[in-house]
Write a protein that holds these residues in place. Structure first.
Motif, PDB file in Angstrom:
ATOM      1  N   SER A 162     -24.908  83.918 -55.378  1.00  0.00           N
ATOM      2  CA  SER A 162     -25.927  82.891 -55.160  1.00  0.00           C
ATOM      3  C   SER A 162     -25.297  81.528 -54.930  1.00  0.00           C
ATOM      4  N   SER A 214     -20.906  83.491 -58.047  1.00  0.00           N
ATOM      5  CA  SER A 214     -22.059  82.603 -57.906  1.00  0.00           C
ATOM      6  C   SER A 214     -21.612  81.160 -58.038  1.00  0.00           C
ATOM      7  N   ARG A 229     -26.495  76.359 -58.241  1.00  0.00           N
ATOM      8  CA  ARG A 229     -27.798  76.691 -58.814  1.00  0.00           C
ATOM      9  C   ARG A 229     -28.380  75.412 -59.397  1.00  0.00           C
TER      10      ARG A 229
END
Length: 320
Positions: A204, A231, A234
């Motif tokens: 992500s 990841s 965020r």
């Protein structure tokens, strides 16, 4: 406290014994800690100084926050101990009153409370005289006194460590700001992973990562591989929210990494510390420890309760 002569009048012995117990109950036991934990260091003043460093530091202030949390926990524990001590002293005061009204005290009690309290439990006759219930109350007071002294010492050490850290950060601030300017002025190379990093490693927030962090990320993936998706960006108030951090996962769903992936995480962590200046790495978190590029050392972090929050299942790397 001076002991009463053996040939003193009975009334004098009674008065001295009662005074000894009253002093014990209301003031505390020998060796009790009475130091004010805020005498030398003001945590509120340290917090203000730390806030002024926020624009320069990240990882180091995270370390300061860890210490501050421990300080607050120790203060709360001391408050609880103070309350329990007060209740326990009340129980010992009741012993004093009962003995005084009943038989005017035996001189044994004066000896008990005018010397080291722990010594009383070596005397079987004294234990029999006091009775199990009263001996337990006095024993509790002794234990609480010792625990209070230990927590107070720990609190003083934590406050001292917080103060030293803030002073060190203030001294290094100009040097760190110059280093940040140099990193910002550098031409950041194109991410070496363009077209070569496998899709399986793309987690992500991949596209929202800053050029420098993307270069760090892809170099590590190309050198060590990625057993699980990496990841990066965020929504967060920390470096993930600015695209300047990535998590190199060593397991999935909060599970403990395999022995091979645990070793891989250590290799990535070691590579990051060894190449921090070249890559522009600011700090690394791995296995509940944080490494800062300024201090060049690993320090333990507080227990956050699970493998993921304690960074046992992933290596966190932040960049300038």
């Amino acid at each position: 406290m001076t002991s009463t002569p053996r040939n003193a009048p009975r009334h004098g012995r009674i008065t001295a014994s009662l005074a000894a117990l009253t002093a014990l109950a209301l003031i505390g036991l020998p060796g009790a800690a009475h130091a004010d934990p805020d005498d030398d260091v003001d945590i509120d003043e340290l917090n203000k100084r730390a806030e002024e460093l926020e624009d320069t530091y990240d990882g180091e202030l995270l370390q300061y926050t860890e210490i501050k949390d421990r300080v607050e926990a120790a203060k709360a524990e001391l408050e609880d101990l103070d309350e329990r001590l007060e209740n326990s002293r009340g129980g010992v005061s009741a012993i004093a009153a009962a003995r005084y009204k009943g038989d005017g005290f035996d001189p044994t009690l004066q000896i008990v409370f005018s010397s080291e309290p722990e010594d009383m439990f070596n005397d079987a006759a004294t234990m029999e005289y006091l009775g199990d219930s009263q001996a337990e109350q006095i024993s509790e007071l002794i234990d609480l006194r010792d625990e209070q002294a230990e927590v107070t010492e720990e609190l003083q050490e934590e406050l001292g460590e917080a103060s030293d850290l803030v002073e060190e950060l203030e001294e290094q601030r100009e040097e760190v700001e110059e280093r940040i300017k140099e990193y910002e002025a550098e031409q950041i190379p194109e991410t070496p992973g363009n077209g070569t990093v496998p899709d399986s490693s793309r987690g992500s927030g991949w596209e929202q990562t800053t050029p420098r962090m993307a270069a760090i990320r892809d170099e590590i993936i190309m050198k060590f591989g990625a057993p699980y998706p990496v990841s990066c960006w965020r929504p967060s108030a920390q470096d993930h929210g600015t695209g300047r951090a990535c998590d190199f996962m060593m397991s999935a769903n909060g599970a403990a990494p395999s022995a091979a992936n645990k070793s891989l995480g250590q290799q990535i962590s070691d590579y990051g510390t060894a190449n921090a200046d070249r890559l522009g790495i600011k700090y690394i978190i791995w296995e509940q420890q944080i490494w800062q590029s300024t201090s060049r050392q690993w320090t333990w972090m507080n227990d956050r309760g699970d493998l993921t929050q304690n960074h046992y299942d992933h290596v966190h790397i932040s960049s300038y």
